[in-house]
Write a protein that holds these residues in place. Structure first.
Motif, PDB file in Angstrom:
ATOM      1  N   PHE A  78       0.825  -1.284  -0.166  1.00 54.44           N
ATOM      2  CA  PHE A  78       0.026  -0.102   0.192  1.00 54.44           C
ATOM      3  C   PHE A  78       0.835   1.268   0.048  1.00 54.44           C
ATOM      4  O   PHE A  78       0.475   2.219  -0.539  1.00 54.44           O
ATOM      5  N   GLU A  79       1.982   1.157   0.784  1.00 54.72           N
ATOM      6  CA  GLU A  79       2.898   2.141   0.940  1.00 54.72           C
ATOM      7  C   GLU A  79       2.713   3.400   1.584  1.00 54.72           C
ATOM      8  O   GLU A  79       3.342   3.833   2.599  1.00 54.72           O
ATOM      9  N   SER A  80       1.548   4.097   1.050  1.00 52.91           N
ATOM     10  CA  SER A  80       1.710   5.493   1.703  1.00 52.91           C
ATOM     11  C   SER A  80      -0.086   5.892   1.420  1.00 52.91           C
ATOM     12  O   SER A  80      -0.454   5.361   0.468  1.00 52.91           O
ATOM     13  N   ALA A  81      -0.728   6.844   2.246  1.00 52.50           N
ATOM     14  CA  ALA A  81      -1.897   7.413   1.683  1.00 52.50           C
ATOM     15  C   ALA A  81      -1.569   8.563   1.158  1.00 52.50           C
ATOM     16  O   ALA A  81      -2.945   9.487   0.583  1.00 52.50           O
TER      17      ALA A  81
ATOM     18  N   LYS B  18       3.915   4.585  -7.908  1.00 54.20           N
ATOM     19  CA  LYS B  18       2.954   3.475  -7.327  1.00 54.20           C
ATOM     20  C   LYS B  18       2.025   3.041  -8.450  1.00 54.20           C
ATOM     21  O   LYS B  18       1.495   1.756  -8.636  1.00 54.20           O
ATOM     22  N   GLY B  19       1.309   4.017  -9.071  1.00 52.51           N
ATOM     23  CA  GLY B  19       0.238   3.464  -9.799  1.00 52.51           C
ATOM     24  C   GLY B  19      -0.995   3.304  -9.038  1.00 52.51           C
ATOM     25  O   GLY B  19      -1.731   2.441  -9.592  1.00 52.51           O
ATOM     26  N   LEU B  20      -0.943   3.647  -7.736  1.00 50.37           N
ATOM     27  CA  LEU B  20      -2.463   3.230  -7.165  1.00 50.37           C
ATOM     28  C   LEU B  20      -2.966   4.411  -6.272  1.00 50.37           C
ATOM     29  O   LEU B  20      -2.029   5.469  -5.832  1.00 50.37           O
ATOM     30  N   SER B  21      -4.173   4.379  -6.059  1.00 47.18           N
ATOM     31  CA  SER B  21      -4.928   5.465  -5.300  1.00 47.18           C
ATOM     32  C   SER B  21      -5.223   4.882  -3.663  1.00 47.18           C
ATOM     33  O   SER B  21      -5.747   3.871  -3.902  1.00 47.18           O
ATOM     34  N   PRO B  22      -5.385   5.767  -2.788  1.00 50.88           N
ATOM     35  CA  PRO B  22      -5.847   5.245  -1.472  1.00 50.88           C
ATOM     36  C   PRO B  22      -7.351   4.586  -1.876  1.00 50.88           C
ATOM     37  O   PRO B  22      -7.563   3.687  -1.201  1.00 50.88           O
ATOM     38  N   ALA B  23      -8.224   5.396  -2.855  1.00 53.82           N
ATOM     39  CA  ALA B  23      -9.512   4.705  -2.835  1.00 53.82           C
ATOM     40  C   ALA B  23      -9.757   3.587  -3.357  1.00 53.82           C
ATOM     41  O   ALA B  23     -10.208   2.556  -2.785  1.00 53.82           O
ATOM     42  N   ARG B  24      -8.649   3.436  -4.393  1.00 56.11           N
ATOM     43  CA  ARG B  24      -8.415   1.895  -5.021  1.00 56.11           C
ATOM     44  C   ARG B  24      -7.976   0.668  -3.809  1.00 56.11           C
ATOM     45  O   ARG B  24      -8.510  -0.320  -3.975  1.00 56.11           O
TER      46      ARG B  24
ATOM     47  N   HIS C 270      -1.689  -8.815   3.920  1.00 61.00           N
ATOM     48  CA  HIS C 270      -0.531  -8.352   4.674  1.00 61.00           C
ATOM     49  C   HIS C 270      -0.138  -7.041   3.682  1.00 61.00           C
ATOM     50  O   HIS C 270       0.254  -7.186   2.661  1.00 61.00           O
ATOM     51  N   GLY C 271      -0.228  -5.630   4.470  1.00 55.43           N
ATOM     52  CA  GLY C 271       0.181  -4.751   3.737  1.00 55.43           C
ATOM     53  C   GLY C 271       1.424  -3.902   4.379  1.00 55.43           C
ATOM     54  O   GLY C 271       1.629  -4.161   5.407  1.00 55.43           O
ATOM     55  N   CYS C 272       1.931  -3.569   3.261  1.00 59.58           N
ATOM     56  CA  CYS C 272       3.639  -3.027   3.493  1.00 59.58           C
ATOM     57  C   CYS C 272       3.301  -1.202   3.437  1.00 59.58           C
ATOM     58  O   CYS C 272       2.620  -0.875   2.418  1.00 59.58           O
ATOM     59  N   PHE C 273       3.634  -0.662   4.221  1.00 58.57           N
ATOM     60  CA  PHE C 273       3.936   0.740   4.360  1.00 58.57           C
ATOM     61  C   PHE C 273       5.188   1.292   4.465  1.00 58.57           C
ATOM     62  O   PHE C 273       6.016   0.906   5.056  1.00 58.57           O
ATOM     63  N   LEU C 274       5.443   2.369   3.696  1.00 58.84           N
ATOM     64  CA  LEU C 274       6.838   2.872   3.645  1.00 58.84           C
ATOM     65  C   LEU C 274       6.920   4.497   3.905  1.00 58.84           C
ATOM     66  O   LEU C 274       5.952   5.236   3.608  1.00 58.84           O
TER      67      LEU C 274
ATOM     68  N   THR D 131       5.952  14.260   4.720  1.00 58.14           N
ATOM     69  CA  THR D 131       6.064  15.035   6.004  1.00 58.14           C
ATOM     70  C   THR D 131       5.663  14.273   7.172  1.00 58.14           C
ATOM     71  O   THR D 131       5.090  13.407   7.098  1.00 58.14           O
ATOM     72  N   ARG D 132       6.110  14.798   8.366  1.00 58.39           N
ATOM     73  CA  ARG D 132       5.513  14.193   9.596  1.00 58.39           C
ATOM     74  C   ARG D 132       4.025  14.144   9.481  1.00 58.39           C
ATOM     75  O   ARG D 132       3.491  12.952   9.919  1.00 58.39           O
ATOM     76  N   ALA D 133       3.337  15.139   9.077  1.00 62.12           N
ATOM     77  CA  ALA D 133       1.919  15.307   8.888  1.00 62.12           C
ATOM     78  C   ALA D 133       1.353  14.368   7.920  1.00 62.12           C
ATOM     79  O   ALA D 133       0.300  13.290   8.127  1.00 62.12           O
ATOM     80  N   SER D 134       1.994  13.939   6.799  1.00 61.74           N
ATOM     81  CA  SER D 134       1.511  13.079   5.726  1.00 61.74           C
ATOM     82  C   SER D 134       1.721  11.517   6.194  1.00 61.74           C
ATOM     83  O   SER D 134       0.890  10.715   5.896  1.00 61.74           O
ATOM     84  N   ILE D 135       2.767  11.290   7.159  1.00 62.39           N
ATOM     85  CA  ILE D 135       3.200  10.015   7.399  1.00 62.39           C
ATOM     86  C   ILE D 135       2.147   9.686   8.633  1.00 62.39           C
ATOM     87  O   ILE D 135       1.448   8.507   8.789  1.00 62.39           O
TER      88      ILE D 135
END
Ligand code: SF4
Length: 490
Positions: free
Chosen positions: A321-324, A334-340, A356-360, A367-371
């Protein structure tokens, strides 16, 4: 014919070198040496005597490995490499050459493939050659050359994919070897596992043990900038084994590994070609093969394909998933959106496939806020298990080059890619976050995700109703909980 040693070299106890992000893991994971064993299968099928030694799995140190080599006297030793272990890998090559007169050493794997000149130059005389990228046939041709005469520069120059030093000490990089289009030419790897490995040593919390790792394909057409294997080993075009050959190998495993509970399909992405994945699932059902399996997947599969996978025995998928954060997702291609991703998670759950989800953390623009938003997203998404890591960049990847050019890599040596104990650490910063802040945010994410009462209750319930689940959870938790509670100490 000459004898060939395929060595996963000693480094740290239970160092999982073959995984995409090599380390001693917090979950006690240990990957099969799939690529190395596959190359051994190719050499064995050609008539060479092979020995496969997985030192981290078998708890062998350098003295034990060299003693084994002195007994078996191989003429060629093929050593796997990774970025954090590379100095030890080269030292192992040097020790083997000192122990076995005339031994030819060739290093393979992501790090050697990315930096062949550096690897050949690090310790004079230790490394005779590097086989870059996909190396099965390069090693086979090298074995044939050594078997039929001396290793002169002129003869080595005929082997595509090989780097070496010529008679004047100059670095020579032969042309790249084209990727093997027809993976049907590869013999099955499972008999090599049976002969040389103890399958009880290999563990992945995403697959009920005992498990074996097989591949149905190599390569991935997506372009995630940090992803190691498609950029250093397998390429960015997916290539496939014939489905019936894969299923013959699964059937062989079910016959020859009593009690086998899971097959982990360690393709870069099993689901990259959806039509082929559908066909694969249909063939499993048609043949009446009943087994549980896990695979690496993208988080964008249609519901119908997820249903077909579940029907064919897929119990779990590992997805990035990597990130929101849309900016970070776009920066890593990544070619993916959070909604998908949310839709994928819901549809996987509906058909009973665990995720099993991976996040980077620490991607460019993070930023701290985005994480913190990504951590909220991970909790909302609620995969069955999750991992949170600072982005790990390795030589040979676009991400490594990008971070290097921006001056974002904060490490003095390859060994710095791990803590002294071998755990993942952070070697990058980005525009706003230091390595220490990224590690602290990962610790925070793990505590928020895993110490939720709802998560703990779910695991307790699963363990209560399934003895296998209890054993697996206990094995992973023994190591993981200690790290979870202690944090990373930064
Ligand atoms: S989709 Fe997966 S395997 Fe393919 S490049 Fe991205 S992270 Fe790597």
């Amino acid at each position: 014919m000459l004898s060939v040693l395929f060595l996963n070299p000693p480094f740290l106890p239970r160092f999982s070198r073959p995984q995409r992000s090599p380390a001693v893991t917090k979950s006690a994971t240990l990957y099969y040496p799939l690529f190395l064993a596959q190359a051994a299968a190719v050499a064995a099928a050609d008539g060479f005597a092979v020995d496969v030694c997985d030192a981290p799995a078998d708890g062998l140190d350098l003295a034990a490995v060299t003693a084994r080599a002195q007994t078996r006297r191989p003429a060629l030793a093929v050593l796997d490499t990774s970025t954090p272990s590379i100095d030890a890998d080269i030292a192992a090559a040097a020790a083997l050459r000192a122990a076995v007169p005339g031994l030819f050493t060739v290093l393979v794997g992501p790090h050697a493939s990315a930096l062949p000149g550096e690897v050949l130059s690090a310790v004079p005389g230790a490394v005779c050659a590097v086989a870059r990228r996909e190396y099965d046939l390069t090693v086979l041709e090298l074995a044939r050359v050594l078997d039929s005469g001396p290793a002169t520069p002129a003869r080595l120059a005929t082997i595509d994919g090989l780097s070496f030093r010529d008679g004047q000490g100059r670095l020579r990089h032969n042309p790249d070897r084209p990727y093997l289009d027809d993976l049907g030419r590869l013999p099955p790897v499972a008999p090599i596992y049976k002969q040389f490995l103890n399958i009880d040593e290999y563990f992945n919390p995403n697959a009920k043990p005992p498990m074996v790792t097989l591949a149905t394909s190599r390569g991935c057409p997506y372009r995630c900038s940090f992803c190691l294997h498609p950029q250093t080993l397998t390429g960015r075009t997916a290539r496939y084994r014939p489905i019936e050959a894969v299923l013959d190998e699964v059937a062989w495993c079910l016959d020859h590994f009593p009690g086998l509970r899971t097959v982990f399909f360690e393709d870069d992405t099993l689901t990259a070609d959806r039509a082929r994945c559908r066909e694969f699932c249909a063939a499993i059902v048609r043949r009446g093969l009943v087994f549980d399996w896990t695979a690496n997947s993208r988080a964008d599969l249609p519901a119908a394909l997820l249903a077909a996978m579940a029907k064919a025995g897929c119990r779990q998928v590992c997805v990035g998933f990597e990130s929101a954060d849309e900016t970070a997702l776009s920066a890593m291609k990544k070619g993916l959106s959070p909604a998908r991703m949310e839709r994928f998670r819901a549809e996987a759950k509906a058909v009973g496939i665990r995720v099993h989800g991976c996040f980077l953390f620490g991607l460019p623009g993070d930023t701290r806020a985005s994480i913190l938003r990504t951590i909220d997203f991970a909790v909302k998404l609620n995969p069955d298990t999750a991992q949170f890591y600072p982005v790990m960049v390795y030589p040979g990847t676009e991400a490594y080059e990008d971070y290097r050019q921006r001056g974002f890599i904060e490490a003095a040596a390859w060994r710095d890619w791990l803590t002294p104990a071998g755990l993942h650490t952070c070697v990058v910063r980005n525009e706003t976050l230091s390595p220490a802040e990224l590690v602290r945010l990962c610790d925070l994410a793990r505590r928020r995700f895993y110490l939720r009462p709802s998560f703990l209750a779910r695991r307790a319930l699963a363990a209560a109703v399934s003895p296998g689940e209890l054993a697996r959870t206990t094995r992973a938790a023994k190591v993981f909980v200690r790290h979870l509670l202690a944090g990373s100490g930064v």
